[in-house]
Design a protein around this motif. Structure first.
Motif, short mmCIF file in Angstrom:
data_model
loop_
_atom_site.label_atom_id
_atom_site.label_comp_id
_atom_site.label_asym_id
_atom_site.label_seq_id
_atom_site.Cartn_x
_atom_site.Cartn_y
_atom_site.Cartn_z
N ARG B 21 58.74 9.31 126.58
CA ARG B 21 57.79 9.01 127.65
C ARG B 21 57.36 10.29 128.35
N HIS B 25 53.63 11.77 128.63
CA HIS B 25 53.07 12.12 129.93
C HIS B 25 52.54 13.54 129.91
N HIS B 33 43.86 11.31 131.09
CA HIS B 33 43.95 9.94 130.60
C HIS B 33 45.23 9.28 131.09
N TYR B 34 45.30 9.21 132.36
CA TYR B 34 46.51 8.63 132.93
C TYR B 34 46.75 7.21 132.47
N SER B 35 45.69 6.55 132.20
CA SER B 35 45.85 5.14 131.86
C SER B 35 46.62 4.97 130.55
N HIS B 36 46.55 5.97 129.70
CA HIS B 36 47.21 5.82 128.40
C HIS B 36 48.70 5.61 128.55
N VAL B 37 49.28 6.37 129.44
CA VAL B 37 50.74 6.25 129.59
C VAL B 37 51.11 4.84 130.01
N GLY B 38 50.35 4.34 130.94
CA GLY B 38 50.63 2.98 131.40
C GLY B 38 50.40 1.95 130.30
N ASP B 39 49.32 2.14 129.53
CA ASP B 39 49.05 1.21 128.43
C ASP B 39 50.23 1.17 127.48
N PHE B 40 50.69 2.35 127.16
CA PHE B 40 51.80 2.41 126.21
C PHE B 40 53.02 1.70 126.75
N GLU B 41 53.22 1.79 128.04
CA GLU B 41 54.39 1.12 128.60
C GLU B 41 54.29 -0.38 128.46
N GLU B 42 53.11 -0.90 128.72
CA GLU B 42 52.93 -2.35 128.57
C GLU B 42 53.18 -2.80 127.17
N ILE B 43 52.56 -2.07 126.24
CA ILE B 43 52.71 -2.45 124.83
C ILE B 43 54.17 -2.39 124.43
N ASP B 46 55.96 -5.43 125.71
CA ASP B 46 55.64 -6.61 124.90
C ASP B 46 56.36 -6.57 123.57
#
Lengths: 109, 608
Positions: B21, B25, B33-43, B46
């Protein structure tokens, strides 16, 4: 002359529209995976989203940071007016193209 | 799908593995692309729920690692691009303020030159006797007389001839021993056919060449010094005496003092290197002396100590263990006086300690003292410190001229760390330039330096790989250390105030610079005073009126017995020369205090 979209782009745009206000990468990808029964790579999704945004069919904004994602904000996508128009046009073209297609299913049986 | 459905309880949150992680980061931090890190966490979450943690972690790691090469190559490319820019900016800056840069770099160069010269000298001094193959196992035997309390006031290296073989026999830890005659014969005259030369050397026993492994250019170490009347010579002596003729097995007439021998050359070695306490032009076999009736007495008794004994220990044995057994050994072999307890003590001195840590009353070579080396080292560091502080002050003083550049850089997106790195890089670059200049300066001052310190440092010595490494490391260190403060100051300029020409940043606390300047001046003054005092002392010693006129006086040593016999004749011949005012003969020089105590009988008028 309308600008045609690739199939991927089209699928993504439709998905974005169907998600209304909460379209960001993860649910878009999950939805596509479910429907197309194929594992979409993150790159494909990200890339297409960026490209569509560059073309002007999508616009993005960062949401509030949410606790569940470790405090990161999400990048939300929405269709622009141009995007909506293009989508409608494509749909019309396809409807015309696919007119009378019930027979295909019968033939392929 | 709305937000409500996406809510999960934080407690059941499955987070991806930390190292991966963190990497992700880092990769995405700079491209926004801060959103990428968060996206990866969600995936990840799941997937962990659906397929279990291991599979999710594997996927996560795979994604991260696959993004790595692209990130790295991108990063590298841009870093190199910036480096080019920094380099160009440095050069431009240097040339924009030519005089200032020159003073700065020259100051650093002079400091570095002094430092490096002293470092070369110190390394040279530490290198004495280290080239011997068995150097770390060789020890010199010291002998001394203990007083009543069992303490030895001073040790001597002049040991009896008989000690060595006894030690070798009785101590399995001692692999070999060898002896050389302790007095160097500097007045030897060697003659072969018509060539007559002076040379200095000594007697060595059969094992000397085995313990001290001088490579033999002719002859063999095993038997070169086995017979009486044999000699091993050095290559330069061979060239002087024999020219191009092969010296091997030639006969030389050796004359020294009252001894004359006809010796056969049984070996030739390369000249002993200058960094060794053993210096000689030739080695005569001790058998030569032993066969001589007049000198035989030294070889069989404990009472005459005219030889220096060197001991070679077996690998893995410790000198301390051997020394511990010495008292018993002495008791066994030395007859104990009835009145006194046995007084003789012997001990071992490591070969490599001799040059710097040995100060016996009679040494073979003029040794140095470790204290002086430490002193020199300290001075070297002080000089370098002064140079570094100087650089710091000069650079910060000039920092305002770069203010606008820094302001623009910050406005166009440079962050604090980038600027810091830029300026550290600049000072390292300056330091390297100074180092290059320093090398030039060193070569310029090498000759006087050598004369002052009586060391043989050739230019080649200063450019060998290890020395170059030292130079580079010095430049790097000083560049970084001296550059930290200026870089810090420069990178902290605030763009708004700079562009508004309001550069009086209260950030720079004036007291740091004042402290540095004061330090610098004090250190310089201390060194200057020291230099002046020493120089005046030296002048005093040299110019002091000693009661006689030393100008125009030449001393001619008469080396052989024949010369001494004919002294009156020589004197007469010399007096006939118009340029010679007067001649006198004496058995010793007025400058050379070496006295022998002989009994003097004073008879009064009545003959008592």
């Amino acid at each position: 002359m309308t600008n045609l979209l690739t199939q991927t782009e089209e699928m993504i745009m439709v998905t974005v529209w169907s998600f209304q206000n909460s379209a960001y990468c993860v649910p878009i990808r999950n939805h596509l995976n479910k429907i197309s029964k194929k594992e979409w790579s993150l790159g494909a999704v990200y890339d297409s989203l960026e490209r569509l945004e560059r073309k002007g069919y999508l616009m993005s904004n960062m949401s509030e940071p949410s606790g569940e994602r470790g405090g990161r904000s999400k990048r939300l996508f929405k269709l622009t007016a141009a995007g909506k128009k293009t989508l409608v046009q494509i749909r019309r073209i396809q409807e015309t193209l696919w007119m009378g297609i019930e027979d295909l299913e019968k033939e392929s049986r | 799908m709305n937000n409500r459905k996406a809510k999960r309880s934080v407690r059941g949150k499955k987070t991806p593995p930390q190292p991966a992680r963190w990497l992700l980061h880092r990769i995405h931090r700079d491209n926004g692309h801060y959103s990428h890190v968060g996206d990866f966490e969600e995936i990840y979450h799941d997937m962990a729920v659906a397929k279990g943690r291991p599979k999710a972690s594997a996927w996560y790691w795979r994604q991260v690692l696959r993004s790595l090469p692209g990130y790295l190559s991108n990063n590298l490319y841009w870093r190199l691009a910036m480096l080019k820019n920094y380099f160009i900016m440095s050069l431009r800056n240097i040339f924009k303020n030519k005089w200032f840069s020159f003073i700065n770099i020259a100051g650093l160069a002079v400091g570095m030159a002094c430092f490096l010269l002293i470092v070369a000298y110190v390394r040279h001094e530490f290198s004495y006797d280290r080239f011997f193959e068995k150097g770390d196992r060789i020890h010199r035997l010291l002998i001394g007389d203990a007083d009543i309390q069992g303490r030895v006031e001073s040790f001597d290296s002049n040991t009896p001839y008989v000690l060595a073989p006894l030690l070798k026999e009785e101590f399995p830890e001692i692999a070999n021993t060898c002896r050389i005659y302790s007095v160097t014969r500097n007045n030897a005259v060697l003659q072969w056919e018509k060539n007559v030369h002076f040379a200095g050397g000594t007697y060595a026993d059969t094992q000397f060449l085995n313990v001290f492994r001088y490579p033999l250019l002719a002859g063999s170490a095993v038997n070169a010094l086995e017979e009486p009347n044999t000699m091993v010579i050095t290559r330069s002596l061979a060239e002087k005496i024999f020219g191009t003729t092969d010296p091997f097995h030639q006969i030389i007439t050796y004359r020294e003092g009252s001894r004359t021998y006809d010796v056969k050359v049984t070996g030739m070695i390369a000249d002993p290197p200058q960094n060794s306490h053993l210096q000689f032009d030739f080695l005569l076999s001790t058998q030569t002396q032993e066969a001589d009736e007049r000198w035989k007495f030294q070889f069989n008794t404990w009472n005459v100590g005219n030889f220096i004994t060197y001991i070679e220990l077996s690998p893995g044995t410790s000198a301390a263990d051997v020394e511990a057994k010495f008292p018993d050994f002495i008791k066994k072999h030395r007859a104990v006086d009835e009145k006194d307890i046995n007084k003789t003590r012997i001990s071992l001195q490591p070969l490599q300690d001799i040059h710097l840590r040995s100060n016996l009353s009679r040494e073979r070579a003029t040794n140095n003292e470790i204290r002086y080396i430490y002193l020199f080292g300290t001075i070297a560091v002080i000089i370098l410190l002064i140079a570094g502080i100087n650089y710091m002050n000069l650079t910060t003083a000039r920092s305002t001229t770069r203010a606008r550049e820094i302001g623009i850089r910050k406005v166009t997106g440079a962050n604090h760390r980038q600027l810091f790195r830029q300026f550290i890089g600049e000072s390292v670059f300056t330091a390297l330039l100074a180092a290059a200049l320093a090398v030039g300066l060193i070569h310029l001052f090498l000759v006087p330096f050598r004369k002052i310190l009586a060391v043989d440092l050739k230019p080649g010595d200063l450019l060998n790989p290890s020395q170059l490494l030292i130079i580079f490391a010095t430049a790097l260190t000083i560049g970084i250390l001296a550059g930290i403060y200026p870089a810090f100051v420069l990178s902290s300029f605030q763009p708004v105030r700079v562009l508004r020409k309001d550069i009086t940043s209260g950030r720079r606390s004036p007291w740091i610079r004042s402290v540095l300047v004061v330090l610098q001046f004090s250190a310089s003054i201390v060194l200057l005073i020291g230099t002046i005092v020493i120089s005046r002392q030296m002048k005093f010693i040299q110019k002091q009126d000693l009661g006689y006129d030393r100008e125009h006086v030449v001393i001619l040593p008469l080396r052989e017995a024949e010369g001494r016999k004919n002294a009156p004749l020589i004197k007469k011949e010399l007096l006939q020369h118009p340029e010679i005012q007067d001649v006198s003969v004496s058995s010793g020089m007025p400058l050379n205090i070496r006295s022998t105590l002989m009994g003097v009988k004073i008879t009064n008028d009545e003959g008592n």
